[in-house]
Design an enzyme around this catalytic site. Structure first.
Site, PDB file in Angstrom:
ATOM      1  N   CYS A 131      49.325 106.375  92.670  1.00  0.00           N
ATOM      2  CA  CYS A 131      48.953 107.777  92.901  1.00  0.00           C
ATOM      3  C   CYS A 131      49.795 108.584  93.713  1.00  0.00           C
ATOM      4  O   CYS A 131      50.233 110.269  93.590  1.00  0.00           O
ATOM      5  CB  CYS A 131      47.830 107.907  93.488  1.00  0.00           C
ATOM      6  SG  CYS A 131      46.359 106.991  92.891  1.00  0.00           S
ATOM      7  N   HIS A 179      42.735 114.106  88.825  1.00  0.00           N
ATOM      8  CA  HIS A 179      43.398 113.032  89.296  1.00  0.00           C
ATOM      9  C   HIS A 179      44.469 112.476  88.049  1.00  0.00           C
ATOM     10  O   HIS A 179      44.071 111.559  88.696  1.00  0.00           O
ATOM     11  CB  HIS A 179      43.122 112.107  90.530  1.00  0.00           C
ATOM     12  CG  HIS A 179      44.301 111.278  91.021  1.00  0.00           C
ATOM     13  ND1 HIS A 179      45.697 111.420  91.533  1.00  0.00           N
ATOM     14  CD2 HIS A 179      44.272 109.688  91.372  1.00  0.00           C
ATOM     15  CE1 HIS A 179      46.096 110.946  92.029  1.00  0.00           C
ATOM     16  NE2 HIS A 179      45.346 109.895  92.036  1.00  0.00           N
TER      17      HIS A 179
END
Lengths: 396, 473
Positions: free
Chosen positions: A82, A341
């Site tokens: 991430c 995301h």
């Protein structure tokens, strides 16, 4: 070891519209964000001397950047879960700081909606369930692995699950309010506490609105030397700290990890504050974009990053400390909650918001008297992760 | 004298009431229930559970493992070898599958007994397990149940000596499956009883009595296979057995568990017999194997904890719909979640001890137990960062406590919702695992958990197993 502080600056940024971009490919997202960044910096693709692209699933090698038609310059693809987008920026910044090049490009892109499924291809820890691994481990989902934090946080701090759910709901409501003011956000609707609390459960105690969206997006930064930044624009944003802190599964393997914090967040933010020379983040930061992949994680981040004392994020949430008008506005653009995301894009999307805030160009979301802003990503899950913590400012 | 030194039993906690089956098909279901293997159980996982139970009750170091079943997960690949790895037997043990007949169980027992008696092995474990499926709407769907039992055969601390045995074979077609059949077929009932089962059982018992110069009244307990309760009663009647002698076949409560059935009955009988009692024990299928067992003084100690009586009643009644989906008997909607990646046989092989036996390491320098992470075997200590100073450390037998958890609607499972979380082991070490055999609404931080070997999923023809945690009863 004097760190990155004030050595490089961001002089242009671009961010695609985030969302379910069914009619756009990876190339469209990259071009959309990159050409906004070029225009913002007042340059063209020919001015770029080196480039890094961060993506987890949407391309192998830097040939992913071929849509930009950069002509035979050094380019590299990076991946760090991430924190991938932030990692691309770190690489570009380090190259400029090292004097290898003067103008570098950092691109983050991800097209999750092309996977044809409703989630991110799962367990993403190295070795677990990847092609070519033994792949037999537990099939827990990403929401569940963050729900472990909520279960244990509620248990340790004596919060009843129903109370806890209402507490976390305030984070989703705040982020959706911010997202409603942002035309680039995937979700631009307001939510009520009751809507959040009554939404279907995804991974108890987390419900639908405790989880961030799944979307497509790209974001791009143009990095140059701090000493020549004003040749590009009058209001460059100076990089004060770039930190990546990676766990080694200590929390997943040893019993002394409490599942009420993320050690990577604590260590990463401490290093970033030291690099930037920040003593009191709550007072000194003007705004922060933190990794709200799940509401509980944003709450834990308040404590891990030293915004709230340990165990007392609740008081700050209830006092509105992190709202747009609060003492330290967090996720002013709507966060992962409203942007979704797209892994590679998120870190640079966060930086895009902080960049605009520090330039005073955040429109209805503008925070007052901005000086310093922070971006934060956490990849992996409770027990082990990759934390990226970055600080930028509008003064050298 | 060689004999049984320990016996273990495993019944899944799930029951399908015969009334529930009847309701679906519009007829009257029978009374009672059948034991049904959980969605993540199969012959091998149940066999492992029974073997561990047997070892916990006083199994010795063993030289062999014989697994009897008619429902092995692979047609070609040895289940006993998988099992032996999961139970962590020493590699020089002899492992073998006995299969293709309901008599595989007693055939394995005979082989184990002969090996121990002849001195070629000190002790051998015999495990019998089955998960046979009956075709929908049929009699076998009502009668067949799932279960496993394990016997340790040895010379030390024998609880029941094997005094004598006698076997007959018979090429009789009463129940069969071709290599393409999913469900067993059977011949007409009267033909089976009158020409096959009853005369065969009578012959083998009479043969053994003659060989051992005993009368049927010399036995305090008579344990024998039958395909169902009616056939079981028919033999008792034909042999004029005293009701007090006849061990209940358990069919009403758990169904006919195939190769395991007669061993589970024996476990029930051993809970009740006294020292010096004689047990007549008969397995059936394509012939019959009859044994004379005699309880020793050791039996009393063994009887302190129940083997099977506490497992007879299930804990969770399932619906017919659950049964169909768990056994893959109806196609179900595919998940829209991302698919699991295919596994690598190479890395699975490297990690076989981790995956199959839940073996991790303990640092010789700092003493920290640590579980190997799948895909990443520990090389440098997580606590003190010392390289390669480890001894193997087994987690599968350690008590554990639930540290944190989630009820996970996104976890791929045939029994939603998924429940998973973190367990901490007594003595150190931690693992993130799936939970099974649990009530999602009753999970609590700090509740005691134990590890259980389960099937995770099947992909590209490979059955994948790993360990899960379940609440301690």
């Amino acid at each position: 070891m004097d760190g990155i502080k004030n050595k490089v600056a961001i002089v242009g940024m671009g961010c695609s519209k985030f969302g379910e971009r069914w009619d756009k490919g990876v190339e469209d997202l990259i071009v959309e964000a990159a050409f906004e960044a070029f225009e913002d910096a007042g340059i063209g693709p020919k001015d770029i001397q080196a480039a890094w692209v961060g993506t987890v699933f949407s391309g192998v090698s830097a040939i992913t950047l071929s849509p930009l038609q950069l002509q035979y310059i050094p380019m590299t693809r990076v991946e760090n879960m991430c924190a991938t987008g932030s990692e691309a920026m770190r690489a570009a910044s380090y190259a400029v700081a090292a004097g290898i090049c003067d103008v570098a490009l950092a691109v983050g892109v991800e097209k999750l909606k092309d996977s044809g499924s409703t989630g991110v291809k799962g367990p993403s820890i190295v070795g677990d369930n990847q092609d070519g691994s033994s792949g037999i481990g537990p099939g827990y989902s990403a929401p569940a692995s963050f729900a472990y934090l909520a279960t244990r946080y509620f248990h340790d701090f004596g919060i009843k699950p129903e109370e806890g759910k209402r507490l976390l709901a305030q984070i989703a409501v705040k982020n959706h309010h911010n997202g409603s003011l942002n035309p680039k956000a995937h979700f631009q609707n307001e939510l009520t506490i009751d809507q959040v609390v009554n939404a279907p459960i995804i991974a108890w105690p987390l419900g639908l609105y405790d989880c961030c969206g799944v979307s497509d997006g790209a974001s791009v930064a143009v990095i140059t030397r701090a000493d020549i930044a004003k040749n590009f624009r009058p209001d460059p944003i100076y990089i004060k700290a770039l930190q990546i802190t990676v766990g080694a599964r200590q929390g997943a393997m040893m019993q002394d990890y409490d599942f009420t914090h993320m050690e990577e967040n604590v260590r990463g933010s401490k290093l970033a504050y030291a690099e930037a020379g920040i003593k009191n983040p709550r007072k000194e930061l003007s705004c922060a974009e933190v990794h709200d992949c799940f509401s509980i994680h944003e709450m834990i981040v308040y404590e891990d990053l030293g915004f709230s004392p340990r165990g007392r994020a609740r008081e700050d949430i209830e006092a509105g400390t992190f709202t747009l008008k609060g003492e330290l506005p967090v996720n002013t653009d709507g966060g992962l909650k409203c942007f979704g995301h797209p892994l590679g894009a998120s870190g640079l999307r966060m930086m895009y918001e902080v960049y605009k805030q520090l330039q005073g160009k955040a429109g209805p979301r503008q925070v007052k008297n901005p000086r310093l802003g922070l971006t934060h990503n956490l990849g992996g899950n409770a027990g082990t992760g990759v934390c990226s913590c970055n600080i930028v400012g509008n003064e050298k | 004298m060689a004999g049984i030194t320990s016996i273990g039993a495993y019944l899944p906690i799930y029951r399908l009431n015969r009334e529930e089956i009847g309701k679906v098909w519009g007829g009257r279901g029978g009374s009672g229930a059948k034991a049904v293997a959980g969605y993540d159980e199969d012959t091998v996982t149940m066999a492992v559970a029974a073997a561990i139970d047997c070892l916990n009750r006083g199994g010795a170091d063993t030289d062999g493992l014989l697994l009897a079943t008619t429902s092995a997960p692979y047609r070609e690949k040895m289940s006993a070898a998988m099992m032996a790895t999961a139970v962590d037997f020493k590699e020089e043990s002899q492992a073998a599958d006995f299969t293709d007949s309901l008599r595989a169980g007693t055939a394995a027992l005979k082989a184990a007994y002969d090996a121990v008696k002849a001195g070629s092995a000190k002790s051998v474990m015999v495990v019998a397990a089955d998960t046979r499926l009956g075709a929908a709407k049929g009699a076998l769907e009502q009668t067949l149940g799932d279960g496993a039992a394990a016997l340790m055969i040895g010379n030390d601390k024998v609880i029941a000596e094997i005094e004598n045995s006698y076997s007959l074979f018979n090429d009789f077609t009463d129940i069969w499956r071709t290599d393409e059949d999913k469900f067993p077929r059977s011949a007409e009932g009267r033909f089976i009883d009158e020409v096959g089962y009853l005369p065969m059982m009578q012959s083998v018992i009479e043969g053994l009595l003659k060989k051992s110069k005993l009368k049927i009244s010399d036995f305090e307990s008579i344990v024998y296979y039958a395909s169902d309760a009616r056939q079981h009663a028919a033999l008792a009647k034909r042999l004029k057995l005293d009701k007090a002698q006849v061990q209940d076949p358990l069919y009403a409560d758990i169904g006919n568990t195939g190769t395991a059935a007669v061993f589970l009955m024996l476990a029930a009988a051993l809970e009740k017999v006294k020292a010096n009692d004689r047990i007549l024990f008969v397995g059936y299928g394509d012939g019959a194997d009859a044994f004379i067992l005699r309880a020793t003084d050791e039996i009393k100690k063994f009887q302190k904890t129940p083997v099977i009586s506490h497992q007879i009643d299930g804990k969770i009644n399932i619906t017919y719909g659950q049964y169909l989906t768990w056994r893959g008997l109806v196609p179900i909607e595919a998940s829209t979640l991302p698919e699991r990646s295919a596994i690598s046989l190479q890395s699975r092989w490297r990690e076989r001890k981790t995956i199959m036996a839940l073996v991790g390491v303990r640092c010789k320098k700092c003493g920290t137990p640590q579980m190997n992470q799948l895909g990443q075997t520990v090389r440098v200590c997580v606590k003190c960062q010392t390289k390669d100073q480890f001894e193997p450390y087994k987690f599968s037998d350690k008590k554990a406590k639930l540290f944190t958890y989630s009820v996970d609607q996104l976890m791929p499972t045939l029994n939603p919702p998924g429940v998973n979380g973190v367990v901490d082991f007594e003595g150190g070490g931690r693992l993130i695992v799936e939970f099974t055999d649990c009530d999602a609404n009753k999970m609590k931080v700090d509740m005691p958990m134990e590890m259980t070997f389960r099937k995770m999923f099947t992909s590209r023809g490979i059955h994948n197993y790993f360990w899960k945690a379940k609440p301690v009863e």
